[in-house]
Write an enzyme that holds these catalytic residues in place. Sequence first.
Site, mmCIF file in Angstrom:
data_model
loop_
_atom_site.group_PDB
_atom_site.id
_atom_site.type_symbol
_atom_site.label_atom_id
_atom_site.label_comp_id
_atom_site.label_asym_id
_atom_site.label_seq_id
_atom_site.Cartn_x
_atom_site.Cartn_y
_atom_site.Cartn_z
ATOM 1 N N GLY A 67 -12.744 13.474 -68.076
ATOM 2 C CA GLY A 67 -11.580 14.298 -67.797
ATOM 3 C C GLY A 67 -11.556 15.516 -68.697
ATOM 4 O O GLY A 67 -12.595 16.020 -69.127
ATOM 5 N N ARG A 68 -10.349 15.995 -69.014
ATOM 6 C CA ARG A 68 -10.212 17.209 -69.821
ATOM 7 C C ARG A 68 -10.934 17.094 -71.159
ATOM 8 O O ARG A 68 -11.717 17.958 -71.546
ATOM 9 C CB ARG A 68 -8.738 17.511 -70.070
ATOM 10 N N ARG A 116 -14.851 7.589 -62.837
ATOM 11 C CA ARG A 116 -14.529 6.928 -61.571
ATOM 12 C C ARG A 116 -15.433 7.415 -60.447
ATOM 13 O O ARG A 116 -15.801 6.683 -59.554
ATOM 14 C CB ARG A 116 -13.070 7.199 -61.185
ATOM 15 N N ILE A 139 -12.266 8.185 -79.411
ATOM 16 C CA ILE A 139 -11.084 9.015 -79.644
ATOM 17 C C ILE A 139 -10.102 8.818 -78.481
ATOM 18 O O ILE A 139 -9.231 9.670 -78.251
ATOM 19 C CB ILE A 139 -11.450 10.516 -79.817
ATOM 20 N N ARG A 154 -8.728 5.096 -76.630
ATOM 21 C CA ARG A 154 -7.857 3.953 -76.853
ATOM 22 C C ARG A 154 -8.668 2.814 -77.456
ATOM 23 O O ARG A 154 -9.796 2.545 -77.043
ATOM 24 C CB ARG A 154 -7.210 3.486 -75.547
ATOM 25 N N ASP A 209 -11.313 6.485 -84.223
ATOM 26 C CA ASP A 209 -9.995 7.041 -84.545
ATOM 27 C C ASP A 209 -8.870 6.170 -84.003
ATOM 28 O O ASP A 209 -7.712 6.372 -84.357
ATOM 29 C CB ASP A 209 -9.873 8.458 -83.959
ATOM 30 N N GLU A 256 -3.054 -1.138 -83.910
ATOM 31 C CA GLU A 256 -2.705 -0.187 -84.975
ATOM 32 C C GLU A 256 -1.326 -0.502 -85.557
ATOM 33 O O GLU A 256 -0.412 -0.898 -84.833
ATOM 34 C CB GLU A 256 -2.707 1.235 -84.404
ATOM 35 N N HIS A 285 -5.967 7.392 -86.259
ATOM 36 C CA HIS A 285 -5.394 7.901 -85.019
ATOM 37 C C HIS A 285 -4.799 9.299 -85.218
ATOM 38 O O HIS A 285 -3.613 9.540 -84.957
ATOM 39 C CB HIS A 285 -4.315 6.944 -84.489
#
Length: 324
Positions: free
Chosen positions: A152-153, A175, A230, A232, A256, A261, A279
Amino acid sequence: MIDVLQLSPYAPDEINVELQDRFALFKYWQIREDEDLLSQILPRIRVVATKGDIGLDGDLMAALPNLELITVYGVGFDKIDLDQAKSRGIKVTTTPDALTDAVADHAVALALASTRRVAEGDSFIRQGKWLEGKLGIGQSLRGKTLGILGYGRVGQRVAKIMRDAFDMRVLYCDRSQNDKRDGGYRSTPLELAAESDVLVLAASGNPTTKNIIDINVLEALGRTGLLINIARGSLINTQHLISALEARKLGAAALDVFPDEPNVPNELISSPYTTLTPHLASATIETRLEMGRQVIENISSWHQKREVFSQLNFLKTSTSFKFT
């Protein structure tokens, strides 16, 4: 004024101040133990302002009968009860464009910190070990193969930076294929890892991606491979990661995000093969201010025009990673 329930304070504080000035704001973390007050306030709430790592669980959502909008300071939506939101017609917005560059930059920083032993070198000097001998050599990213899970982005921004700055060959898994003329698409994480020197995780967290990085993927990445997360913490089977690092079946991991957490397994903390940050991939003042601005503008736009931007597409979020 529209009634807004803010679940957690934002940073910097000027975002909180503006929220307070522009809306009828109720700070959940201050009133959550006052049942009498909550019974008066919750039925009035039309907007919830939350964070990606907090979300909005089903029980609290159900206690908000007039909720119309959930606005997320961040891009994560895996901790929101999306089924309930969809069934009730509740809008969900995120702030994706605000943090793309910062998160991508942090992926690059982790790649350099790990391969060039930056964090390790800092500790090496502070502990006086340089007086006893040299640290040793690192590795170059130049000309290596970068795999990106989730194109994605953020994934595409990481690809551009690494391709332009380090002449890396870029492969990706998502996907669907981003461009049918593009030879970089790989259909499974296992296939992607097997061809990658560095594997960056930039996919969404949801039930279909939980533990998608397992021992098979880690072993395919291999003894000299670097895993960067970076996205989840839920994407990685943490016990498999620990085992792979300890058995030297994976070269290194730069992380990260973590599943629980701020609790991080001691095995990852003590490992000489990990680079860890708390994070903070999106934690630049510029990025956080823009995230706050988008949250505020979404609330204002909804209140004034019944319109929002960066709205979550429920149909798209239900489309899972399906690998054969």
